[in-house]
Design a protein around this motif. Structure first.
Motif, PDB file in Angstrom:
ATOM      1  N   LYS A  18      -1.631  16.356  -3.979  1.00 36.51           N
ATOM      2  CA  LYS A  18      -1.496  14.920  -4.199  1.00 36.51           C
ATOM      3  C   LYS A  18      -0.277  14.409  -3.438  1.00 36.51           C
ATOM      4  N   VAL A  19      -0.443  13.329  -2.714  1.00 36.24           N
ATOM      5  CA  VAL A  19       0.674  12.694  -2.019  1.00 36.24           C
ATOM      6  C   VAL A  19       1.407  11.820  -3.025  1.00 36.24           C
ATOM      7  N   VAL A  20       2.723  12.019  -3.142  1.00 33.07           N
ATOM      8  CA  VAL A  20       3.498  11.284  -4.141  1.00 33.07           C
ATOM      9  C   VAL A  20       4.717  10.634  -3.503  1.00 33.07           C
ATOM     10  N   GLY A  21       5.105   9.473  -4.054  1.00 30.57           N
ATOM     11  CA  GLY A  21       6.352   8.837  -3.687  1.00 30.57           C
ATOM     12  C   GLY A  21       6.390   8.270  -2.280  1.00 30.57           C
ATOM     13  N   VAL A  22       7.620   8.152  -1.771  1.00 29.85           N
ATOM     14  CA  VAL A  22       7.873   7.663  -0.416  1.00 29.85           C
ATOM     15  C   VAL A  22       8.603   8.743   0.372  1.00 29.85           C
ATOM     16  N   GLY A  23       9.825   9.036  -0.024  1.00 29.48           N
ATOM     17  CA  GLY A  23      10.603  10.041   0.686  1.00 29.48           C
ATOM     18  C   GLY A  23      10.047  11.443   0.569  1.00 29.48           C
ATOM     19  N   SER A  24       9.278  11.715  -0.497  1.00 33.28           N
ATOM     20  CA  SER A  24       8.750  13.065  -0.731  1.00 33.28           C
ATOM     21  C   SER A  24       7.480  13.370   0.052  1.00 33.28           C
ATOM     22  N   VAL A  25       6.887  12.367   0.658  1.00 38.00           N
ATOM     23  CA  VAL A  25       5.615  12.584   1.347  1.00 38.00           C
ATOM     24  C   VAL A  25       5.788  13.623   2.445  1.00 38.00           C
ATOM     25  N   GLY A  26       4.876  14.582   2.477  1.00 37.29           N
ATOM     26  CA  GLY A  26       4.929  15.659   3.455  1.00 37.29           C
ATOM     27  C   GLY A  26       5.369  16.975   2.855  1.00 37.29           C
ATOM     28  N   LEU A  27       6.064  16.910   1.719  1.00 36.46           N
ATOM     29  CA  LEU A  27       6.368  18.124   0.973  1.00 36.46           C
ATOM     30  C   LEU A  27       5.152  18.480   0.129  1.00 36.46           C
ATOM     31  N   GLN A  28       4.997  19.764  -0.152  1.00 37.42           N
ATOM     32  CA  GLN A  28       3.862  20.187  -0.962  1.00 37.42           C
ATOM     33  C   GLN A  28       3.995  19.613  -2.375  1.00 37.42           C
ATOM     34  N   ALA A  29       2.950  18.974  -2.858  1.00 34.05           N
ATOM     35  CA  ALA A  29       2.903  18.453  -4.223  1.00 34.05           C
ATOM     36  C   ALA A  29       1.491  18.673  -4.742  1.00 34.05           C
TER      37      ALA A  29
ATOM     38  N   ARG B 273       3.969   9.193   5.309  1.00 35.84           N
ATOM     39  CA  ARG B 273       5.368   8.940   4.935  1.00 35.84           C
ATOM     40  C   ARG B 273       5.934   7.772   5.731  1.00 35.84           C
ATOM     41  N   HIS B 274       5.710   7.786   7.028  1.00 37.34           N
ATOM     42  CA  HIS B 274       6.237   6.716   7.867  1.00 37.34           C
ATOM     43  C   HIS B 274       5.633   5.362   7.488  1.00 37.34           C
ATOM     44  N   ALA B 275       4.354   5.348   7.165  1.00 37.20           N
ATOM     45  CA  ALA B 275       3.709   4.091   6.773  1.00 37.20           C
ATOM     46  C   ALA B 275       4.322   3.545   5.490  1.00 37.20           C
ATOM     47  N   ARG B 276       4.557   4.421   4.533  1.00 32.69           N
ATOM     48  CA  ARG B 276       5.117   3.969   3.266  1.00 32.69           C
ATOM     49  C   ARG B 276       6.559   3.500   3.441  1.00 32.69           C
ATOM     50  N   MET B 277       7.325   4.207   4.251  1.00 32.28           N
ATOM     51  CA  MET B 277       8.714   3.814   4.472  1.00 32.28           C
ATOM     52  C   MET B 277       8.825   2.504   5.244  1.00 32.28           C
TER      53      MET B 277
ATOM     54  N   ASP C 204      -9.987  12.296  -2.728  1.00 34.52           N
ATOM     55  CA  ASP C 204      -9.647  11.042  -2.066  1.00 34.52           C
ATOM     56  C   ASP C 204      -8.692  11.367  -0.919  1.00 34.52           C
ATOM     57  N   PRO C 205      -9.205  12.095   0.100  1.00 30.90           N
ATOM     58  CA  PRO C 205      -8.319  12.561   1.176  1.00 30.90           C
ATOM     59  C   PRO C 205      -7.788  11.400   2.006  1.00 30.90           C
ATOM     60  N   PRO C 206      -6.545  11.531   2.520  1.00 29.06           N
ATOM     61  CA  PRO C 206      -5.651  12.697   2.388  1.00 29.06           C
ATOM     62  C   PRO C 206      -4.712  12.614   1.198  1.00 29.06           C
ATOM     63  N   LEU C 207      -4.871  11.574   0.345  1.00 26.86           N
ATOM     64  CA  LEU C 207      -3.910  11.358  -0.729  1.00 26.86           C
ATOM     65  C   LEU C 207      -4.150  12.254  -1.935  1.00 26.86           C
ATOM     66  N   LEU C 208      -5.387  12.654  -2.157  1.00 26.78           N
ATOM     67  CA  LEU C 208      -5.728  13.539  -3.274  1.00 26.78           C
ATOM     68  C   LEU C 208      -6.869  14.440  -2.824  1.00 26.78           C
ATOM     69  N   VAL C 209      -6.594  15.742  -2.714  1.00 22.62           N
ATOM     70  CA  VAL C 209      -7.590  16.677  -2.183  1.00 22.62           C
ATOM     71  C   VAL C 209      -7.645  17.916  -3.070  1.00 22.62           C
ATOM     72  N   PRO C 210      -8.797  18.180  -3.722  1.00 27.56           N
ATOM     73  CA  PRO C 210      -8.924  19.397  -4.526  1.00 27.56           C
ATOM     74  C   PRO C 210      -8.640  20.641  -3.692  1.00 27.56           C
ATOM     75  N   LEU C 211      -8.064  21.638  -4.328  1.00 26.75           N
ATOM     76  CA  LEU C 211      -7.652  22.842  -3.626  1.00 26.75           C
ATOM     77  C   LEU C 211      -8.823  23.542  -2.949  1.00 26.75           C
ATOM     78  N   SER C 212      -9.994  23.493  -3.569  1.00 25.24           N
ATOM     79  CA  SER C 212     -11.157  24.156  -2.988  1.00 25.24           C
ATOM     80  C   SER C 212     -11.524  23.572  -1.633  1.00 25.24           C
ATOM     81  N   GLU C 213     -11.260  22.272  -1.429  1.00 21.84           N
ATOM     82  CA  GLU C 213     -11.575  21.636  -0.149  1.00 21.84           C
ATOM     83  C   GLU C 213     -10.567  22.012   0.935  1.00 21.84           C
ATOM     84  N   LEU C 214      -9.432  22.569   0.523  1.00 14.17           N
ATOM     85  CA  LEU C 214      -8.411  22.962   1.481  1.00 14.17           C
ATOM     86  C   LEU C 214      -8.526  24.427   1.874  1.00 14.17           C
ATOM     87  N   ALA C 215      -9.549  25.099   1.399  1.00 13.53           N
ATOM     88  CA  ALA C 215      -9.661  26.545   1.605  1.00 13.53           C
ATOM     89  C   ALA C 215      -9.645  26.924   3.075  1.00 13.53           C
TER      90      ALA C 215
END
Length: 482
Positions: free
Chosen positions: A305-316, A65-69, A244-255
């Motif tokens: 999936k990491v989305v947007g700028v201000g929303s980064v860090g919220l669950q998506a 989030r900080h990098a994008r902002m 494509d971690p950490p921007l896109l991570v299948p749920l199974s990999e987060l188990a």
């Protein structure tokens, strides 16, 4: 979605939108007072506001989030709705409440398909939607025009005119709206196929070509296109969301990931079951005719999936569903909804959950809303409640590349966004009160432009403060491509 169980509410609360809430009576601001910005010496440290927001977000994604902002003053502004709202609350306001977008900057407008498959232009982000003073949306939009214009190298005389164009077209549409019937205001929309040729005449050749390219791309942004971008096909021809971690991570990999607050390890099967349960709550929240549509699909895969700028860090989360046919995908986005940044400064309606706040605000303001919208509430592994809303991931969605606009193009686009914002506000009962406050007074245009120019200076300083905080190690920024 991480170990979530919970509840949904199929009953919408009853409220009177567009009517002022009971509160202490304060003299409304004059038009001239709308130009005021808070004294820099009395403002709260903007970095501390970002640090507070980080406390309720995924710690692993805060550096992203900080990098994008931090990329530019404009990207900082996109993520700094909480900073600006605190500033707006410290200045005089009109006292006229309506449903706000809450984050009405240039990049939160765009095109998308209606359920009738017509492409329209409208506001497309409602994470911060909330009732509040009508001019807060106008000010945030106008300031974004100045900040984006500076980012594009425009001289001050142009950015001032662009900000005034936002206010002028907002004011004129509100004046027109009081002569329209309530239903005409409700059904009003900006159809891309009829309005774009008119807009294109006001853009220079290179900008018009860029916008035409965006529209062509948007028309093909659907679930099949999302599959081609976000998924891989296995040897049996089945689609799976790629990693494509950490921007896109299948749920199974987060188990077994530490994203589970309680620290407990979850098997892939347990995680998948929790996700299925959450989507069951979503299904139950839908009206019967939409749940009949949803029931024709089965869940295939889920990923963070990491989305947007201000929303980064919220669950998506992105959810891949598939129908019976070979080419029959549906991709949904499940996004965490937190308390609006406006809620600390204005009376708060009684929402059953923050997801309901988002989708109800969207349906009030938007000329046509996604038929798959839904809201749910669930508990995480530590029994903490989280609110979510659900929408289609891609359905003809596209946005103008603000960085590609020249001065004339920016002025035309600023005017379009100002009119669009007015159209959204005019869908509420507040349109008569707003129009009466503005009357035919072009002093409003000058006051908003003056505010926008002054606030762009404040934002410039806030961006510099963030960069200094990163350089000193106070906050961390990830080195990731955006």
């Amino acid at each position: 979605m991480a170990g979530v169980v919970g509840q949904s509410s199929g009953v919408r609360p009853t409220r009177s939108h567009g009517v002022r809430f009971e509160e202490d009576v304060i003299s409304p601001a004059t038009i001239a007072q709308l130009a005021e910005v808070p004294a820099v010496s009395g403002r709260r440290d903007p970095v501390s506001i970002l640090e507070d927001q980080a406390l309720t977000r995924d710690a692993d994604l805060i550096p992203v989030r900080h990098a994008r902002m931090s990329a530019t003053p404009f990207t900082f502004y996109r993520g700094a709705a909480a900073v600006m709202t605190a500033d707006l609350a410290a200045t005089p306001d009109s006292g006229i409440r309506t449903q706000l977008c809450g984050d009405a900057h240039l990049s939160n407008f765009g095109v998308f398909y209606t359920r009738e498959r017509r492409m329209i232009f409208d506001i497309n982000d409602f994470d911060e939607t909330h009732p509040g003073p009508f001019e807060w949306d106008v000010k945030r939009l106008a300031a974004s025009v100045v900040i984006a214009g500076r980012n594009n190298g425009f001289p001050p005389k142009h950015t001032a005119k662009h900000a005034a164009a936002v206010a002028r077209h907002y004011r004129r549409y509100l004046a027109e709206s009081v002569e329209m019937s309530t239903l005409d205001c409700w059904y009003a929309r900006i159809d891309v196929d009829t309005r774009f040729p008119e807009l294109r005449q006001k853009l220079d050749t290179s900008t018009a070509k860029s916008t035409q390219k965006m529209l062509k791309k948007a028309r093909h942004r659907d679930s099949m296109q999302a599959v081609s971008k976000l998924c891989r096909i296995d040897e049996r021809g089945r689609a799976h969301i790629r990693s494509d971690p950490p921007l896109l991570v299948p749920l199974s990999e987060l188990a077994a990931d530490r994203m589970f607050p309680g620290g407990g390890v979850r098997t892939a099967g347990e995680v998948a079951a929790a996700g299925t349960a959450l989507m069951g709550l979503y299904r139950d929240s839908l009206p019967d005719h939409i749940s009949a549509l949803y029931d024709q699909y089965e869940i295939v895969d889920v990923a963070r999936k990491v989305v947007g700028v201000g929303s980064v860090g919220l669950q998506a989360w992105v959810i891949l569903l598939w129908g019976k046919g070979k080419n029959d995908p549906l991709m949904l986005q499940v996004k965490q909804a937190q308390r609006s940044v406006l809620a600390d400064y204005v009376p708060v309606p009684d929402y059953p959950g923050e997801g309901w706040r988002v989708i109800e605000g969207q349906q009030i303001m938007q000329a046509a809303s996604d038929q798959m919208l839904g809201a749910i509430t669930g508990r995480d592994a530590d029994d903490h409640l989280h609110d979510y809303y659900v929408r289609q991931l891609r359905d003809g969605k596209g946005s103008v590349v603000v960085e590609a606009l020249d001065p004339d193009g920016m002025k035309a686009y600023a005017a379009l966004c100002g009119r669009t914002l007015a159209q959204a506000h005019a869908r509420t009962a507040s349109r008569h009160e707003i129009a009466a406050y503005l009357a035919a007074d072009d002093d409003f245009d000058e006051a908003i432009a003056e505010f926008a120019l002054a606030y762009a200076d404040i934002n410039q300083g806030d961006h510099a403060a963030m960069m200094a905080a990163i350089d000193s190690g106070r906050i961390e920024a990830a080195d990731l491509a955006y």
